[in-house]
Scaffold this active site. Sequence first.
Site, PDB file in Angstrom:
ATOM      1  N   LYS A   1       1.038   4.710   5.605  1.00  0.00           N
ATOM      2  CA  LYS A   1       1.333   3.479   6.342  1.00  0.00           C
ATOM      3  C   LYS A   1       2.669   2.908   5.912  1.00  0.00           C
ATOM      4  CE  LYS A   1      -0.569  -1.127   7.294  1.00  0.00           C
ATOM      5  NZ  LYS A   1      -1.643  -2.085   6.983  1.00  0.00           N
ATOM      6  N   GLN A   2       2.903   2.913   4.602  1.00  0.00           N
ATOM      7  CA  GLN A   2       4.057   2.188   4.081  1.00  0.00           C
ATOM      8  C   GLN A   2       4.503   2.814   2.769  1.00  0.00           C
ATOM      9  OE1 GLN A   2       0.536  -0.375   3.472  1.00  0.00           O
ATOM     10  NE2 GLN A   2       2.137  -1.795   2.877  1.00  0.00           N
TER      11      GLN A   2
ATOM     12  N   TRP B   1       1.032  -9.821  -2.833  1.00  0.00           N
ATOM     13  CA  TRP B   1       1.938  -9.257  -3.830  1.00  0.00           C
ATOM     14  C   TRP B   1       3.337  -9.050  -3.286  1.00  0.00           C
ATOM     15  CZ3 TRP B   1       4.013  -4.072  -3.841  1.00  0.00           C
ATOM     16  CH2 TRP B   1       3.668  -3.314  -2.716  1.00  0.00           C
TER      17      TRP B   1
ATOM     18  N   GLU C   1      -1.840   1.592   2.409  1.00  0.00           N
ATOM     19  CA  GLU C   1      -3.205   1.202   2.773  1.00  0.00           C
ATOM     20  C   GLU C   1      -3.923   2.239   3.629  1.00  0.00           C
ATOM     21  OE1 GLU C   1      -2.895  -2.790   4.348  1.00  0.00           O
ATOM     22  OE2 GLU C   1      -1.654  -3.381   2.658  1.00  0.00           O
TER      23      GLU C   1
END
Lengths: 776, 776
Positions: A588-589, A359, A485
């Site tokens: 994480k992000q 994505w 994630e």
Amino acid sequence: MSAPHLEVHPWLVREPRVDLDRTGAAEALFSLSNGYLGVRGTLDEADPSVERATFLSGVFETHPLAYPEGGYGHPEEGQAIVAVPDGTPLRLTVDGAALDAREVEPEVHERRLDLRAGTLDRRLRWRSPSGTVLELRTRRLVSLSERSVCAVRYELEAVDGPAHVVVRSELTLGACPPEIHSDDPRVSAAIEQPFEVLTARSVPTGGHLALRTRRTGIGVAAAVEHDVDGAATVESEAGEDRVVTTVTAALAAGEIVRITKTLGYTWSHDLPADSLVQRAVGAVDAGGELGWEGLLAEQRRILDDFWARADVEVDGDPELQQALRYNLFQLCCAAARTTRAPVGAKGLTGAGYSGHTFWDVEGFVLPVLSLLVPEAAAELLRWRASTLDAARERAAVLDWKGATFAWRTIDGHETSAYWPASTAAVHVNAAVSRAFWVHANVTGTSLDELGGREVLVETARLWMSIGHEDAEGGWHLLGVTGPDEYTGVVDDNVFTNLMARRNLIRAADACESAPQRARELGVTAEEVRAWRAAADAVHIPWDDHRGVHPANAGFTTYREWRFADKRDSYPVEEHNHYAKFYRRQVVKQADLELALWWCREDFTDEEAAADLEYYEARTVRDSSLSASAQAVACAVAQHPDLALRYLRETALVDLRDIQEDTAEGLHMASLGGSWLALTAGLGGLREIGDELELAPLLPARLSRTCFRVTWRGSLLRVETTAGGTTLSVLDGPAPLGVVVDGVRHEVGEVPVTVPLRDPAPLRAEPTQPAGREPRV
Amino acid sequence: MSAPHLEVHPWLVREPRVDLDRTGAAEALFSLSNGYLGVRGTLDEADPSVERATFLSGVFETHPLAYPEGGYGHPEEGQAIVAVPDGTPLRLTVDGAALDAREVEPEVHERRLDLRAGTLDRRLRWRSPSGTVLELRTRRLVSLSERSVCAVRYELEAVDGPAHVVVRSELTLGACPPEIHSDDPRVSAAIEQPFEVLTARSVPTGGHLALRTRRTGIGVAAAVEHDVDGAATVESEAGEDRVVTTVTAALAAGEIVRITKTLGYTWSHDLPADSLVQRAVGAVDAGGELGWEGLLAEQRRILDDFWARADVEVDGDPELQQALRYNLFQLCCAAARTTRAPVGAKGLTGAGYSGHTFWDVEGFVLPVLSLLVPEAAAELLRWRASTLDAARERAAVLDWKGATFAWRTIDGHETSAYWPASTAAVHVNAAVSRAFWVHANVTGTSLDELGGREVLVETARLWMSIGHEDAEGGWHLLGVTGPDEYTGVVDDNVFTNLMARRNLIRAADACESAPQRARELGVTAEEVRAWRAAADAVHIPWDDHRGVHPANAGFTTYREWRFADKRDSYPVEEHNHYAKFYRRQVVKQADLELALWWCREDFTDEEAAADLEYYEARTVRDSSLSASAQAVACAVAQHPDLALRYLRETALVDLRDIQEDTAEGLHMASLGGSWLALTAGLGGLREIGDELELAPLLPARLSRTCFRVTWRGSLLRVETTAGGTTLSVLDGPAPLGVVVDGVRHEVGEVPVTVPLRDPAPLRAEPTQPAGREPRV
């Protein structure tokens, strides 16, 4: 550090002294590609090499996915890009000694990638064991005009004495193959020797190979031709899996042998071997027709055009200047000539992530292309739309309605083997539909041109089937995984819910504005009403106590991560189990922060400031996807200096090999992300209104930024200095309405200047976990 | 239907006409075991067979667990029970024709398992192709007194004419191996041929084999000896992986040849081959010493003693009567002689679940053993305590404190490859610590005798490290999976939270009552205070709107399952993806309902009634674990007739092969669960107070129930009829305080009768999803 030492230069990426201990990252950095064909930046003499490979986009092999504990609906087949015959090797022997750059002490050994010429040059000067000084000058290109052509000019000079030279030029399957990250022997069996060779023929000056993948049945042909100047003998031989052309010359002092090697490639799902070969030979002929100088000229013409539409300038940070141009160059090349195939996470610069697309291409690459080279964006969207049937099949397997796009794939089918981070990550559907919508909005073209209306409808149906209304009338998405994630299988992820809402509204709008097309897609008025009702009812969790949005229901009540104790344990997922970190406040992000960008209008300034502060303090950025989104979120909250630091990180991900995995291929999403961090971040660019919106900021370190975008056919130049932002239309329809800091301006050829706003942050610049500040 | 047709009889399980199309389930049902050694109920002539195997508890092999997408802390090695040399085959040839029961039309072919004799008998009468009628009578036993011994009496009569007979009696590795449920070739490579043969020797009347597993290095020896009556020749031969003894006789009409075959087994992690062989031969000698009649007498003595302590009676339901006794018989045998090894989910009756043990043994087998044969329970708990180091290691890998026990294992190490249903299912630790605590309470022994105090302390530490207090002072367990495997990775699972609370309190009590031992375990007063504080703060979600407990936070807001549309799609997990059902109101197995049993005192009667109604309507019972818990929960809510229906289902799981997988082995947890459904369910037995508690109910269908339990050394008989519940102490200390319906009675040898209470349900009998009512 594994990054090569590169000179800072506005238009060149030059390695003044080739470091053969850092050759892996260099192979990726010096890759050449046109989106159809990609060649890693390996040495002409082939060795040493970390991963020597030539790739064709769309050529892949499948392999079994076997689960120690399986379950219903887990994909049973993986996919992996495979290396096709490599034509880069020109192995040199001088007076009986094979050239190995590790064994000589070159006087000169440099490489440089010219971002305007589209060529990779190399110069090597050394004294051969027999005493003669030689100089090798090579130039390599993957044609941006002839998608099937790669060409090499190879020039060897015996500088100060005689030399008996033999150049063994190969077109070969026997390359240094991509590393296979599986200990399942069935995977390596499928991927290590993916090809059956159908034909291998030589003519005196070259030859061809035709092959077919064993499981996917994809036919590939490659042809090669050599043109040799100077007194030399040329002969070729076809072996089992290669064609070898040998050029032999006895050079006197000062004499030169010059070889022009032209390679042609083709692939097909259904063509017979002979047709494949004819096409590959035809490609070589086309390259020969243009000639070496013609290929160079076309290369420069296309890049001149590209830079005229896409160039970016920053004053005050030469390193960043170089990185931004390098990134755009590689992005342009990755997408220039794609055909019925996606752009993988690594483009064609390495076999990382098995060549899969994710994505992030829709999120961080496509919007860039839509604003700079919309025709390249269109081809990628066309590919994605072609996977709708696979996405519908996947939805049917899951007993969902509509279509759910693959988390990772080459041909559209889901190949991810860990469902909490893939099947549950339904937000990918929002990113895909967003890319179609943004493209139509930016280019002013019809949603139907590339299949966007159907994508919007099918994804709206998906949301309706996985979301539901509770007794209190709130609409929820439960058991999903958002972009972060490290927080999996959660309820009401804010990013996902906000994106689903947009998706539903845009689908409803798209159906109401094209009732005939909506009927063709089987959409009823009742269905559209249900979409709007769900969109109205979407539940967005809010933590009143802390005054921030929890990234998902309950997130802010999770236990805090012990960042101070865990300084040396990054990436988190390699030192901790999912069962530990899925319910901790470690991110994480960008997830909520990505919502601050993509769903900007859903947050008040106060909320954005509070949320940014909260999530900056908890984001460890173990993903290269994160820095660009954090840059934009920081800019949104009026922290241009911090935004610049994140912009620098994302821009230099590959040139400085920050993740230490550039050897496996360039990070396409970071390449695109760096441009987005500059334009959507510092430039405040928003592409979702009927007119382009800007809100420029200038960090202290930069004295000037300048970028270009194409908005509905008009090429707009946006230059920001302390004196203000100057806008002008360089090409296309004018005047163009542009909204700057909320005020509409009519922009034509004559520049319009708008004063620069001072940043007005509501809170102090946020801080990050110890050791996880922006890098570089 | 795959269950054999069995006669209903109070003490026998008889298949009057052996059906060779249903031999798989019959092999499991007619298994014989003593917990150390187990033999499937295969035919003497070996074929046809679905899975012919002899097992030794603790003998297993490892194999790689390879993940298509791995992750930190995923177990890398699987384990599987492996079949050891099988001594059941006595292949018969009559006048040159091999006996195959499929090829003859027997006049008689019956088998029967005698629950008091502990023997499996078979009678086969047929006319051989040569015209003579023969009768074969065999009796098989796995000794309950001599753990290493299996013996077979084989008697063949030439009824009406002469017959030349050859019996080929084998001890052989070349069996019909357990099916391997993996398509990973490395798994089959490890498991299909797990043994290296060390020695294979024969003597005239038998011989022995010694082997070693290739990866785990477990040494195994098996020896065999034949005693032959009648005029026959006997000779033996050792082959590569077998010992074959051939008995040849020329029978005249009416003559009989009788073979007594005695097998001895042993295994060890460290003994050399010769020692192994000597032990196996020693076991055969011990069997020979006792003689066939001696073995039979011992068998009956042990079972007489067992039934005296454990017999159950129900009047009004002969099928249930048989099933309850069969189940207790198999449970007794499965646990009788275990040694440094667990009882697997299938005992030693099949290779299902790879021979692994799960928390259901602690939940549904151990409490039964503690109340009936505490010495067998003690050995199992001793094994579990021996895995503490492995559980500590696993906790350390996960960065948790204390110890976390394996979801599935043979040697204590976690081998589950799907973490949301294993690593996240931390409730197993509560079940393990509960089993230790219940055993000590029931037997009145010290928690330290079997390592229970250490288990309580280490699990309390685990809870403290995975739970946490939120800002409002509530203590939470987030991201866990409760017993219901259809609802994964959730927050505040009520069952888990209640069980964690008990675990913390019991650990605190255990430390305060033994301060010296607590110090040895490194427990400080502060630590104990923290456990109590957490226990006080445990958050138990409650849905005020619906007036029920959500099984976990938010459960009652999930979308409802479309039971009516999905009637034909069971089990749910084989027709639906986790991403679909993890957040739906569909329950695989008792979860909140299990809390209604194990945590009875945490619910008011009103809550229990409402919760039961709610979860009964949403539980599909795709797990054989569920029915017994539902039986008890229904009894708790005063629905004895529904409780009986669930009791019947759990009791008949194997005899009627309700799950259609009995061929893979008996369901140990259902065997135990049926006794618990009778005693804790209809009997209202509670074993957590300082005195035994009862609350008997009698369903309309039954006129009498009667069971026995041993409470702190006193053998109590509990008989319920319409006239009341009659209690008496049959053996051991008396009088014994027993609480019936909340009133304490002193019970001695002279029976005490307490009137029977009428059921007083607060709500109507609950209903189930269409088609998921109790079966049978």
